[in-house]
Design a protein around this motif. Structure first.
Motif, PDB file in Angstrom:
ATOM      1  N   PHE A 197      34.433  50.598  43.525  1.00 52.61           N
ATOM      2  CA  PHE A 197      33.259  50.086  44.189  1.00 52.61           C
ATOM      3  C   PHE A 197      32.244  51.201  44.297  1.00 52.61           C
ATOM      4  CE2 PHE A 197      35.136  46.147  45.149  1.00 52.61           C
ATOM      5  CZ  PHE A 197      36.456  46.384  45.470  1.00 52.61           C
ATOM      6  N   GLY A 198      31.003  50.796  44.206  1.00 50.89           N
ATOM      7  CA  GLY A 198      29.930  51.763  44.355  1.00 50.89           C
ATOM      8  C   GLY A 198      28.859  51.210  45.255  1.00 50.89           C
ATOM      9  N   TYR A 199      27.962  52.074  45.670  1.00 52.18           N
ATOM     10  CA  TYR A 199      26.886  51.665  46.573  1.00 52.18           C
ATOM     11  C   TYR A 199      25.567  52.060  45.926  1.00 52.18           C
ATOM     12  CZ  TYR A 199      23.853  51.554  50.661  1.00 52.18           C
ATOM     13  OH  TYR A 199      22.830  51.291  51.535  1.00 52.18           O
ATOM     14  N   VAL A 200      24.662  51.086  45.878  1.00 50.84           N
ATOM     15  CA  VAL A 200      23.320  51.335  45.359  1.00 50.84           C
ATOM     16  C   VAL A 200      22.336  51.031  46.476  1.00 50.84           C
ATOM     17  CG1 VAL A 200      21.592  50.653  43.653  1.00 50.84           C
ATOM     18  CG2 VAL A 200      24.015  50.714  43.019  1.00 50.84           C
ATOM     19  N   PRO A 201      21.464  51.962  46.838  1.00 47.28           N
ATOM     20  CA  PRO A 201      20.509  51.708  47.920  1.00 47.28           C
ATOM     21  C   PRO A 201      19.695  50.449  47.682  1.00 47.28           C
ATOM     22  CG  PRO A 201      20.497  54.022  47.335  1.00 47.28           C
ATOM     23  CD  PRO A 201      21.360  53.330  46.319  1.00 47.28           C
ATOM     24  N   ASN A 202      19.485  49.696  48.742  1.00 47.14           N
ATOM     25  CA  ASN A 202      18.731  48.438  48.756  1.00 47.14           C
ATOM     26  C   ASN A 202      19.448  47.312  48.014  1.00 47.14           C
ATOM     27  OD1 ASN A 202      16.633  49.584  50.235  1.00 47.14           O
ATOM     28  ND2 ASN A 202      15.628  50.301  48.364  1.00 47.14           N
ATOM     29  N   VAL A 203      20.585  47.615  47.407  1.00 49.20           N
ATOM     30  CA  VAL A 203      21.389  46.560  46.765  1.00 49.20           C
ATOM     31  C   VAL A 203      22.668  46.369  47.541  1.00 49.20           C
ATOM     32  CG1 VAL A 203      22.625  45.870  44.681  1.00 49.20           C
ATOM     33  CG2 VAL A 203      20.368  46.950  44.501  1.00 49.20           C
ATOM     34  N   GLY A 204      23.325  47.463  47.865  1.00 42.60           N
ATOM     35  CA  GLY A 204      24.559  47.386  48.624  1.00 42.60           C
ATOM     36  C   GLY A 204      25.748  47.758  47.777  1.00 42.60           C
ATOM     37  N   ILE A 205      26.893  47.290  48.178  1.00 40.40           N
ATOM     38  CA  ILE A 205      28.140  47.632  47.493  1.00 40.40           C
ATOM     39  C   ILE A 205      28.281  46.768  46.255  1.00 40.40           C
ATOM     40  CG2 ILE A 205      30.645  47.639  47.716  1.00 40.40           C
ATOM     41  CD1 ILE A 205      30.286  48.345  50.624  1.00 40.40           C
ATOM     42  N   PRO A 265      31.580  47.202  33.295  1.00 38.37           N
ATOM     43  CA  PRO A 265      30.445  48.103  33.044  1.00 38.37           C
ATOM     44  C   PRO A 265      29.207  47.676  33.819  1.00 38.37           C
ATOM     45  CG  PRO A 265      31.566  47.584  31.000  1.00 38.37           C
ATOM     46  CD  PRO A 265      32.186  46.712  32.040  1.00 38.37           C
ATOM     47  N   VAL A 266      28.541  48.664  34.348  1.00 38.04           N
ATOM     48  CA  VAL A 266      27.347  48.420  35.161  1.00 38.04           C
ATOM     49  C   VAL A 266      26.125  48.931  34.416  1.00 38.04           C
ATOM     50  CG1 VAL A 266      26.163  48.974  37.333  1.00 38.04           C
ATOM     51  CG2 VAL A 266      28.641  48.581  37.314  1.00 38.04           C
ATOM     52  N   ARG A 267      25.070  48.140  34.435  1.00 36.72           N
ATOM     53  CA  ARG A 267      23.798  48.573  33.857  1.00 36.72           C
ATOM     54  C   ARG A 267      22.739  48.528  34.959  1.00 36.72           C
ATOM     55  NH1 ARG A 267      22.498  44.790  29.033  1.00 36.72           N
ATOM     56  NH2 ARG A 267      23.628  43.211  30.274  1.00 36.72           N
ATOM     57  N   MET A 268      21.716  49.333  34.777  1.00 37.62           N
ATOM     58  CA  MET A 268      20.620  49.375  35.748  1.00 37.62           C
ATOM     59  C   MET A 268      19.304  49.465  34.984  1.00 37.62           C
ATOM     60  SD  MET A 268      22.498  51.929  38.483  1.00 37.62           S
ATOM     61  CE  MET A 268      21.396  51.789  39.841  1.00 37.62           C
ATOM     62  N   GLU A 279      12.020  47.524  41.778  1.00 34.02           N
ATOM     63  CA  GLU A 279      12.569  48.825  42.147  1.00 34.02           C
ATOM     64  C   GLU A 279      13.933  49.085  41.526  1.00 34.02           C
ATOM     65  OE1 GLU A 279      12.666  48.606  46.375  1.00 34.02           O
ATOM     66  OE2 GLU A 279      10.505  48.854  46.601  1.00 34.02           O
ATOM     67  N   GLN A 280      14.716  48.017  41.398  1.00 31.86           N
ATOM     68  CA  GLN A 280      16.086  48.259  40.968  1.00 31.86           C
ATOM     69  C   GLN A 280      16.656  46.986  40.366  1.00 31.86           C
ATOM     70  OE1 GLN A 280      18.257  49.998  39.607  1.00 31.86           O
ATOM     71  NE2 GLN A 280      18.427  51.479  41.265  1.00 31.86           N
ATOM     72  N   ALA A 281      17.570  47.171  39.464  1.00 35.40           N
ATOM     73  CA  ALA A 281      18.347  46.051  38.918  1.00 35.40           C
ATOM     74  C   ALA A 281      19.761  46.564  38.693  1.00 35.40           C
ATOM     75  CB  ALA A 281      17.748  45.526  37.623  1.00 35.40           C
ATOM     76  N   VAL A 282      20.736  45.766  39.021  1.00 35.27           N
ATOM     77  CA  VAL A 282      22.134  46.111  38.806  1.00 35.27           C
ATOM     78  C   VAL A 282      22.794  44.936  38.098  1.00 35.27           C
ATOM     79  CG1 VAL A 282      24.325  46.683  39.883  1.00 35.27           C
ATOM     80  CG2 VAL A 282      22.200  47.582  40.853  1.00 35.27           C
ATOM     81  N   PRO A 295      22.966  51.620  30.473  1.00 33.75           N
ATOM     82  CA  PRO A 295      24.202  51.876  31.223  1.00 33.75           C
ATOM     83  C   PRO A 295      23.886  52.724  32.454  1.00 33.75           C
ATOM     84  CG  PRO A 295      24.576  52.201  28.889  1.00 33.75           C
ATOM     85  CD  PRO A 295      23.094  52.012  29.047  1.00 33.75           C
ATOM     86  N   ALA A 296      24.516  52.367  33.576  1.00 34.28           N
ATOM     87  CA  ALA A 296      24.229  53.063  34.835  1.00 34.28           C
ATOM     88  C   ALA A 296      24.673  54.517  34.768  1.00 34.28           C
ATOM     89  CB  ALA A 296      24.928  52.360  35.981  1.00 34.28           C
ATOM     90  N   ASP A 297      23.836  55.354  35.319  1.00 36.88           N
ATOM     91  CA  ASP A 297      24.184  56.762  35.473  1.00 36.88           C
ATOM     92  C   ASP A 297      25.053  56.884  36.716  1.00 36.88           C
ATOM     93  OD1 ASP A 297      22.199  59.842  35.563  1.00 36.88           O
ATOM     94  OD2 ASP A 297      24.331  59.472  35.954  1.00 36.88           O
ATOM     95  N   PRO A 298      26.265  57.422  36.597  1.00 43.63           N
ATOM     96  CA  PRO A 298      27.125  57.537  37.792  1.00 43.63           C
ATOM     97  C   PRO A 298      26.440  58.233  38.960  1.00 43.63           C
ATOM     98  CG  PRO A 298      28.351  58.070  35.814  1.00 43.63           C
ATOM     99  CD  PRO A 298      26.921  57.908  35.383  1.00 43.63           C
ATOM    100  N   ALA A 299      25.487  59.087  38.651  1.00 46.29           N
ATOM    101  CA  ALA A 299      24.803  59.789  39.735  1.00 46.29           C
ATOM    102  C   ALA A 299      23.954  58.846  40.585  1.00 46.29           C
ATOM    103  CB  ALA A 299      23.917  60.889  39.159  1.00 46.29           C
ATOM    104  N   ASP A 300      23.636  57.664  40.042  1.00 41.09           N
ATOM    105  CA  ASP A 300      22.807  56.706  40.771  1.00 41.09           C
ATOM    106  C   ASP A 300      23.632  55.774  41.648  1.00 41.09           C
ATOM    107  OD1 ASP A 300      20.543  56.299  37.945  1.00 41.09           O
ATOM    108  OD2 ASP A 300      20.493  57.697  39.639  1.00 41.09           O
TER     109      ASP A 300
END
Lengths: 186, 473
Positions: free
Chosen positions: B89-97, B103-106, B123-126, B228-233
């Motif tokens: 599980f990961g957390y993305v600001p303004n999106v949540g968990i 695979p996750v893309r942003m 601002e963001q897409a997941v 592809p999502a950057d793990p740092a994000d």
């Protein structure tokens, strides 16, 4: 002039936040605060219970749908009543044959012999007739103030006017009604 | 006919003339039940994004779950296990968990469009194999003014893929925008998954949400590109491991258990962010006498290892109880300036039905706003004594009475109703054990003649116990 306290208690942001989260107690608080005033407002527009019930149901379902988009600025009452008013407007648009009950023609009280007898016994009927003869926006002010029991502030927020402007408008309406009533009684 | 030259008399007459029949009681009650039920269900639907823990557990068979648990117990002292859990599980600001098990893309980058002074920022897409989440905000021109008597008819946004496929919005909600002072609104939308081989889409916004008709540009079309999502994000989510064998893992925070009503309070997971941590937990109970949402666990304060008070803020718990579930979720955010471990002190409040108890009250023939009446009656409710001290017409509206009470027990609030006279509304209450509290409701005018009987319907209890949780990042 009269009690300046809001007739409707404003819903707090915390209650709204909890309601958005599905908190049943918060949802109940919102419903209990507005169900009757909104029903009374709808009834005052359509004049019958079935349509008033239908509009009230539509209003509260629309509130649920719109609540996630609500931005709290302390105007929750005005927001609720805006939804209610929109539903009434939709109702009359979809039913063009129906008329706002306050737009129904009312016999001139000064010329109807039948009403003359009533006016001698019942000032309420006379006053109702005078209310029917008000302009649309004046009738709306009376409905919001005396049927839905909103405060001047809340009416102002709903109609986009200042509290002072609302207070003065209602004062002028009441003064005119008083003059008309006394003229009839003279 | 009386002269109507006094404003108060005329207003009474106008109010009387403007009076309409009250609604049918059955209609009011049935709509109330429907409003609450559908509001509750709607909240659950909108929060599905955050129910990944439940989804994760549903995917595993019980046998596999046991295997995983045993493996975790054996490996729990290994730092690589904690790392592996972080990746689910990961957390993305303004999106949540979010679920990272696929695979996750942003967005390759945020996109901003300005038309006629209105600015829309995607601002963001997941994106993952299950759904596509898009977050956008918008700001208004500085001189924008809401028109009078405005109507807002918002057509829902949608995504259009390069082949013309249209993805309609599934769920949407308002997201906090306190970090964006110029934002008028921030909106999160969920759509069906975008196939992995499609790396772009058009976000079409026919109308800006909650903006009055014909006051803003319509039919926005914004091109989005994905990578592809950057793990740092994506911030790691540290799940709480519950095992029968104590471990030395730093994420292991003990869960408090108290026998009273079967209430337990526990920390489930936390997210590490650059500016702090979000702690997620739950409160559950087993005694069905407390209805769903009947327990409120309030975080009273946080202290760190140096006994310093640590500031905290409410956060979106991201989860809602299932219908009928005896569990509520909470989340709080803290900063980074503290010395671990943190001690979280909770106050537990529970609402229960009252088992009866009533008192009488006579407001007299003409009660006035601000008037007070001594009552001084002791009423036994749920085996405890409530001292009903006095009543006052609080002046909020005609017929609104506040009943001031106090109890030496752990009752912090009680609700009353006059069963013979349906109320106009209710309110009031100050939760604090031993301190006076008030409860009230509004009679419909004209106020009925007394003596009136008020009956207790619910009580709120301060549940004793050490509701303390300890946590270290």
């Amino acid at each position: 002039m009269e009690n300046e306290e809001p007739r409707q208690v404003e819903i707090e942001l915390k209650t709204i936040t909890h309601a958005l989260a599905g908190d049943e107690a918060a949802l109940a608080r919102i419903y209990d605060a507005y169900a009757r005033p909104i029903y009374r407002y709808h009834y005052s527009r359509v004049g019958n219970a079935p349509d008033a019930e239908d509009l009230t149901s539509q209003t509260f379902m629309a509130v649920l749908e719109a609540l996630p988009r609500y931005q709290h600025r302390g105007r929750f009452t005005a927001w609720m009543f805006q939804i209610a008013r929109n539903k009434v407007m939709d109702h009359f648009r979809k039913n063009p044959g129906m008329k706002d009950v306050t737009e129904e023609s009312v016999a001139d009280p000064l010329q109807s012999e039948a009403l003359e007898a009533i006016y001698q016994r019942e000032s309420k009927t006379h006053l109702k007739a005078l209310l029917h003869l008000l302009e649309d926006d004046e009738r709306e002010l009376i409905r919001l103030r005396f049927t839905a029991e909103l405060s001047f502030v809340q009416i102002g927020q709903l109609l986009g006017r200042s509290e002072d402007a609302v207070r003065k408008s209602i004062r002028r309406i009441l003064d005119r009604l008083a003059v008309q009533m006394e003229a009839q009684n003279a | 006919m009386p002269k109507l030259n006094q404003p108060s008399e005329l207003e009474k007459s106008v109010r009387d003339a403007a009076t309409v029949p009250e609604p049918d009681a059955e209609f009011i009650h049935s709509l109330r039940a429907r409003f609450i039920t559908e509001g509750h269900a709607s909240a659950n639907k909108n929060q599905e994004t955050f129910m990944k823990r439940k989804t994760f557990s549903q995917r595993l068979t019980w046998g596999l779950a046991v295997l995983v648990l045993v493996t975790l117990i054996v490996l729990s002292t290994q730092p690589t296990v904690v790392t592996a859990l972080k990746r689910l599980f990961g957390y993305v600001p303004n999106v949540g968990i979010i679920d990272q098990s696929t695979p996750v893309r942003m967005l390759t980058e945020p996109v901003t469009v300005t038309r006629e002074g209105f600015t829309v920022a995607v601002e963001q897409a997941v994106l993952n194999d299950e759904k596509s989440i898009v977050v956008y905000s918008y700001s208004l021109p500085p001189d924008y003014v809401d028109p009078e008597n405005s109507v807002s008819t918002t057509r829902a946004p949608f995504l259009t893929l390069p082949d013309g496929t249209r993805l309609d919005i599934l769920r949407a909600r308002h997201v906090a925008s306190s970090d964006c002072p110029q934002c008028y609104l921030r909106y999160l939308m969920e759509f069906d998954a975008i196939p992995a081989d499609i790396s772009e889409a058009t976000l079409e916004i026919p109308d800006l949400v909650a903006i009055p008709d014909n006051t803003a540009p319509q039919d926005w079309k914004i091109q989005l590109k994905f990578k592809p999502a950057d793990p740092a994000d994506i911030a790691p989510v540290i799940e709480q491991i519950v095992t029968p064998v104590p471990t030395t893992a730093s994420t292991d925070a003990p869960t408090q258990s108290v026998n009273t009503y079967g209430i337990t309070n526990g920390l489930d997971k936390f997210v590490a962010l650059p500016d702090g941590y979000i702690l997620y937990g739950h409160t559950s109970w087993t005694d069905p006498i407390i209805r769903p949402y009947g327990v409120s666990s309030e975080l009273a304060g946080i202290k760190d290892a140096n006994d310093m008070d640590i500031l905290f803020d409410y956060a979106d718990a991201g989860m809602n109880s299932e219908p009928g579930e005896l569990r509520v979720y909470w989340a709080y955010k803290v900063g980074t300036d503290f010395t671990a471990p943190l001690t979280l002190n909770f106050v537990m409040l529970a609402s229960l039905p009252a088992d009866g108890g009533s008192f009488t009250f006579d407001p007299g023939p003409d009660p006035q706003p601000g008037q007070k009446w001594d009552i001084n009656q002791d009423v036994t409710v749920n085996n405890e004594v409530i001292h009903v001290l006095y009543a006052e017409q609080a002046g909020i509206e005609p017929g609104f009475f506040l009943f001031n009470m106090q109890s030496d027990s752990n009752i912090t609030h009680a609700s009353v109703i006059d069963p013979d006279h349906p109320p106009l509304g209710g309110g009031g209450g100050i939760p604090s054990a031993g301190a006076p509290f008030s409860s009230g409701f509004a009679y419909q005018v004209p106020i009925p003649q007394g003596p009136l009987t008020l009956t207790f319907t619910d009580v709120q209890l301060l549940i004793p116990g050490d509701w303390t949780l300890s946590w270290s990042p």
